[in-house]
Design a protein around this motif. Structure first.
Motif, PDB file in Angstrom:
ATOM      1  N   ILE A 106      -8.425  15.734  -3.882  1.00 33.14           N
ATOM      2  CA  ILE A 106      -7.291  15.246  -4.671  1.00 33.14           C
ATOM      3  C   ILE A 106      -6.789  13.914  -4.113  1.00 33.14           C
ATOM      4  CG2 ILE A 106      -4.888  15.713  -5.300  1.00 33.14           C
ATOM      5  CD1 ILE A 106      -5.640  18.681  -5.401  1.00 33.14           C
ATOM      6  N   ALA A 107      -6.714  13.832  -2.784  1.00 36.48           N
ATOM      7  CA  ALA A 107      -6.239  12.597  -2.156  1.00 36.48           C
ATOM      8  C   ALA A 107      -7.191  11.436  -2.441  1.00 36.48           C
ATOM      9  CB  ALA A 107      -6.083  12.800  -0.653  1.00 36.48           C
ATOM     10  N   LEU A 108      -8.489  11.688  -2.378  1.00 37.75           N
ATOM     11  CA  LEU A 108      -9.466  10.633  -2.634  1.00 37.75           C
ATOM     12  C   LEU A 108      -9.412  10.169  -4.092  1.00 37.75           C
ATOM     13  CD1 LEU A 108     -12.527  11.982  -0.608  1.00 37.75           C
ATOM     14  CD2 LEU A 108     -11.212   9.919  -0.114  1.00 37.75           C
ATOM     15  N   VAL A 109      -9.318  11.125  -5.001  1.00 33.15           N
ATOM     16  CA  VAL A 109      -9.238  10.775  -6.418  1.00 33.15           C
ATOM     17  C   VAL A 109      -7.996   9.931  -6.693  1.00 33.15           C
ATOM     18  CG1 VAL A 109      -8.843  11.734  -8.726  1.00 33.15           C
ATOM     19  CG2 VAL A 109     -10.615  12.705  -7.253  1.00 33.15           C
ATOM     20  N   ALA A 110      -6.859  10.347  -6.148  1.00 34.38           N
ATOM     21  CA  ALA A 110      -5.612   9.605  -6.361  1.00 34.38           C
ATOM     22  C   ALA A 110      -5.681   8.218  -5.723  1.00 34.38           C
ATOM     23  CB  ALA A 110      -4.440  10.398  -5.783  1.00 34.38           C
ATOM     24  N   THR A 111      -6.295   8.125  -4.547  1.00 39.48           N
ATOM     25  CA  THR A 111      -6.396   6.837  -3.860  1.00 39.48           C
ATOM     26  C   THR A 111      -7.227   5.842  -4.656  1.00 39.48           C
ATOM     27  OG1 THR A 111      -6.145   7.880  -1.688  1.00 39.48           O
ATOM     28  CG2 THR A 111      -7.166   5.695  -1.752  1.00 39.48           C
ATOM     29  N   PHE A 112      -8.345   6.298  -5.182  1.00 36.77           N
ATOM     30  CA  PHE A 112      -9.200   5.388  -5.935  1.00 36.77           C
ATOM     31  C   PHE A 112      -8.610   5.065  -7.304  1.00 36.77           C
ATOM     32  CE2 PHE A 112     -12.200   6.056  -2.630  1.00 36.77           C
ATOM     33  CZ  PHE A 112     -13.088   4.991  -2.688  1.00 36.77           C
ATOM     34  N   ALA A 113      -7.834   5.972  -7.882  1.00 36.45           N
ATOM     35  CA  ALA A 113      -7.132   5.649  -9.118  1.00 36.45           C
ATOM     36  C   ALA A 113      -6.118   4.539  -8.862  1.00 36.45           C
ATOM     37  CB  ALA A 113      -6.437   6.894  -9.674  1.00 36.45           C
ATOM     38  N   ALA A 114      -5.421   4.612  -7.728  1.00 37.08           N
ATOM     39  CA  ALA A 114      -4.478   3.558  -7.363  1.00 37.08           C
ATOM     40  C   ALA A 114      -5.206   2.243  -7.092  1.00 37.08           C
ATOM     41  CB  ALA A 114      -3.676   3.979  -6.134  1.00 37.08           C
ATOM     42  N   LEU A 115      -6.383   2.317  -6.461  1.00 37.30           N
ATOM     43  CA  LEU A 115      -7.172   1.110  -6.221  1.00 37.30           C
ATOM     44  C   LEU A 115      -7.563   0.439  -7.530  1.00 37.30           C
ATOM     45  CD1 LEU A 115      -8.836  -0.783  -4.372  1.00 37.30           C
ATOM     46  CD2 LEU A 115     -10.708   0.865  -4.537  1.00 37.30           C
ATOM     47  N   LEU A 116      -7.921   1.242  -8.522  1.00 36.24           N
ATOM     48  CA  LEU A 116      -8.265   0.695  -9.827  1.00 36.24           C
ATOM     49  C   LEU A 116      -7.086  -0.043 -10.448  1.00 36.24           C
ATOM     50  CD1 LEU A 116     -10.449   3.481 -11.455  1.00 36.24           C
ATOM     51  CD2 LEU A 116     -10.958   1.037 -11.468  1.00 36.24           C
ATOM     52  N   ALA A 117      -5.899   0.538 -10.295  1.00 32.98           N
ATOM     53  CA  ALA A 117      -4.700  -0.107 -10.831  1.00 32.98           C
ATOM     54  C   ALA A 117      -4.475  -1.454 -10.160  1.00 32.98           C
ATOM     55  CB  ALA A 117      -3.488   0.799 -10.643  1.00 32.98           C
ATOM     56  N   VAL A 118      -4.674  -1.505  -8.852  1.00 35.32           N
ATOM     57  CA  VAL A 118      -4.501  -2.767  -8.122  1.00 35.32           C
ATOM     58  C   VAL A 118      -5.528  -3.795  -8.596  1.00 35.32           C
ATOM     59  CG1 VAL A 118      -4.651  -3.864  -5.866  1.00 35.32           C
ATOM     60  CG2 VAL A 118      -3.479  -1.669  -6.111  1.00 35.32           C
ATOM     61  N   CYS A 119      -6.778  -3.365  -8.777  1.00 37.46           N
ATOM     62  CA  CYS A 119      -7.824  -4.278  -9.233  1.00 37.46           C
ATOM     63  C   CYS A 119      -7.513  -4.832 -10.622  1.00 37.46           C
ATOM     64  CB  CYS A 119      -9.173  -3.553  -9.262  1.00 37.46           C
ATOM     65  SG  CYS A 119      -9.847  -3.151  -7.631  1.00 37.46           S
ATOM     66  N   ALA A 120      -6.864  -4.016 -11.453  1.00 39.44           N
ATOM     67  CA  ALA A 120      -6.585  -4.429 -12.829  1.00 39.44           C
ATOM     68  C   ALA A 120      -5.423  -5.399 -12.923  1.00 39.44           C
ATOM     69  CB  ALA A 120      -6.317  -3.204 -13.694  1.00 39.44           C
ATOM     70  N   ILE A 121      -4.391  -5.173 -12.111  1.00 43.59           N
ATOM     71  CA  ILE A 121      -3.185  -5.985 -12.258  1.00 43.59           C
ATOM     72  C   ILE A 121      -3.245  -7.291 -11.468  1.00 43.59           C
ATOM     73  CG2 ILE A 121      -1.751  -3.971 -12.704  1.00 43.59           C
ATOM     74  CD1 ILE A 121      -0.765  -4.067  -9.872  1.00 43.59           C
ATOM     75  N   VAL A 144     -18.791   5.762  -3.981  1.00 44.18           N
ATOM     76  CA  VAL A 144     -18.237   6.407  -2.788  1.00 44.18           C
ATOM     77  C   VAL A 144     -17.914   7.878  -3.033  1.00 44.18           C
ATOM     78  CG1 VAL A 144     -16.280   6.417  -1.189  1.00 44.18           C
ATOM     79  CG2 VAL A 144     -17.342   4.258  -1.843  1.00 44.18           C
ATOM     80  N   LEU A 145     -17.335   8.188  -4.178  1.00 45.10           N
ATOM     81  CA  LEU A 145     -16.860   9.552  -4.420  1.00 45.10           C
ATOM     82  C   LEU A 145     -17.897  10.445  -5.081  1.00 45.10           C
ATOM     83  CD1 LEU A 145     -13.200   8.932  -5.659  1.00 45.10           C
ATOM     84  CD2 LEU A 145     -14.048   9.279  -3.331  1.00 45.10           C
ATOM     85  N   GLY A 146     -18.936   9.866  -5.663  1.00 45.00           N
ATOM     86  CA  GLY A 146     -19.898  10.677  -6.387  1.00 45.00           C
ATOM     87  C   GLY A 146     -19.521  10.786  -7.857  1.00 45.00           C
ATOM     88  N   SER A 147     -20.354  11.442  -8.626  1.00 42.89           N
ATOM     89  CA  SER A 147     -20.179  11.478 -10.076  1.00 42.89           C
ATOM     90  C   SER A 147     -18.900  12.185 -10.502  1.00 42.89           C
ATOM     91  CB  SER A 147     -21.393  12.161 -10.719  1.00 42.89           C
ATOM     92  OG  SER A 147     -21.574  13.468 -10.186  1.00 42.89           O
ATOM     93  N   ARG A 148     -18.645  13.375  -9.960  1.00 39.83           N
ATOM     94  CA  ARG A 148     -17.507  14.168 -10.430  1.00 39.83           C
ATOM     95  C   ARG A 148     -16.188  13.544 -10.012  1.00 39.83           C
ATOM     96  NH1 ARG A 148     -14.483  18.059  -8.005  1.00 39.83           N
ATOM     97  NH2 ARG A 148     -15.854  18.017  -6.195  1.00 39.83           N
ATOM     98  N   ARG A 149     -16.008  13.306  -8.724  1.00 37.24           N
ATOM     99  CA  ARG A 149     -14.731  12.773  -8.258  1.00 37.24           C
ATOM    100  C   ARG A 149     -14.539  11.315  -8.696  1.00 37.24           C
ATOM    101  NH1 ARG A 149     -14.764  13.974  -1.977  1.00 37.24           N
ATOM    102  NH2 ARG A 149     -16.780  12.994  -2.303  1.00 37.24           N
ATOM    103  N   GLY A 150     -15.624  10.560  -8.771  1.00 33.95           N
ATOM    104  CA  GLY A 150     -15.504   9.183  -9.211  1.00 33.95           C
ATOM    105  C   GLY A 150     -15.019   9.080 -10.645  1.00 33.95           C
ATOM    106  N   SER A 151     -15.604   9.884 -11.531  1.00 35.96           N
ATOM    107  CA  SER A 151     -15.159   9.859 -12.927  1.00 35.96           C
ATOM    108  C   SER A 151     -13.749  10.410 -13.069  1.00 35.96           C
ATOM    109  CB  SER A 151     -16.129  10.658 -13.805  1.00 35.96           C
ATOM    110  OG  SER A 151     -16.252  11.995 -13.354  1.00 35.96           O
ATOM    111  N   LEU A 152     -13.380  11.393 -12.254  1.00 32.69           N
ATOM    112  CA  LEU A 152     -12.013  11.917 -12.292  1.00 32.69           C
ATOM    113  C   LEU A 152     -11.004  10.855 -11.865  1.00 32.69           C
ATOM    114  CD1 LEU A 152     -12.393  15.545 -10.859  1.00 32.69           C
ATOM    115  CD2 LEU A 152     -11.826  14.884 -13.209  1.00 32.69           C
TER     116      LEU A 152
END
Length: 215
Positions: A35-50, A76-84
């Protein structure tokens, strides 16, 4: 059963219950880590976008670092966690938070020329992660080209075709015009995929357990 003086008295039922309860903290830790990894990379995506996008003359679709974040999440996260992670990022954006390019947000972005790229992101992260998982067993010296190949395959098979199709439809372009316009993003994507593979290789070198968990 006889009892030896000075030794603690332990019943058979208490010893039998230890193995049944011992794995539970490990399971909870694993789920919490995911959960922490998924949330961290979702936040990273937001930073990359803005981060300030680069406008392309004549096109309504700017160049951003979103694809870098998408590919990095998959590698880094693999198919399941990366897509999540990508789905979580998109859900937050569609809910109205300004995490898309240019600080936009809400379902209104689905009516823009860049909607196809956004919709392709979770599928691309899944494919990049799937291919990276297959390449996880290669020798360390070959890991970087394998990860780069995984990211480029996902970009060429999913992000560009879906993104170009929707962009051409929204802007009223012919197929030839849409492909020519979409080709302007290809050099940048090559660079971003090279960087994503480089970062992923460094992450796996520093945290080999993460490489095993991505399989």
């Amino acid at each position: 059963m006889s009892h030896i003086p000075g030794e603690p008295l332990v019943s058979a039922s208490s010893t039998d219950s230890v193995p049944a309860t011992a794995p539970l903290p490990l399971a909870r830790t694993s789920a919490a880590t995911d959960i922490a990894l998924v949330a961290t990379f979702a936040a990273l995506l937001a930073v990359c976008a803005i981060l300030p996008p680069i406008a392309v003359a004549g096109l309504a679709v700017p160049i951003t670092l979103q694809t870098f974040g998408v590919m990095l999440a998959g590698l880094v996260l693999g198919s399941r966690r990366g897509s999540l992670a990508v789905l979580l990022y998109l859900s937050v954006g569609f809910a109205g938070l300004p995490v898309f390019a240019g600080g936009s947000g809400g379902v209104g972005v689905l009516g823009t020329a860049s909607a196809g790229y956004l919709l392709a992101f979770p599928f691309a992260a899944f494919l990049a992660g799937f291919l990276a998982q297959r390449a996880a067993s290669v020798r360390p010296a070959l890991r970087y080209p394998a990860l780069f190949g995984s990211a480029m395959t996902a970009s060429l098979l999913l992000i560009h075709p879906i993104g170009i199709t929707v962009m051409g439809w929204r802007l009223g372009m012919s197929a030839t015009e849409a492909i020519a316009a979409g080709a302007t993003f290809l050099p940048g994507d090559v660079i971003k995929n090279l960087l994503a593979a480089l970062v992923a290789t460094a992450v796996f070198r520093a945290f080999p357990d993460l490489l095993r968990r991505s399989r």
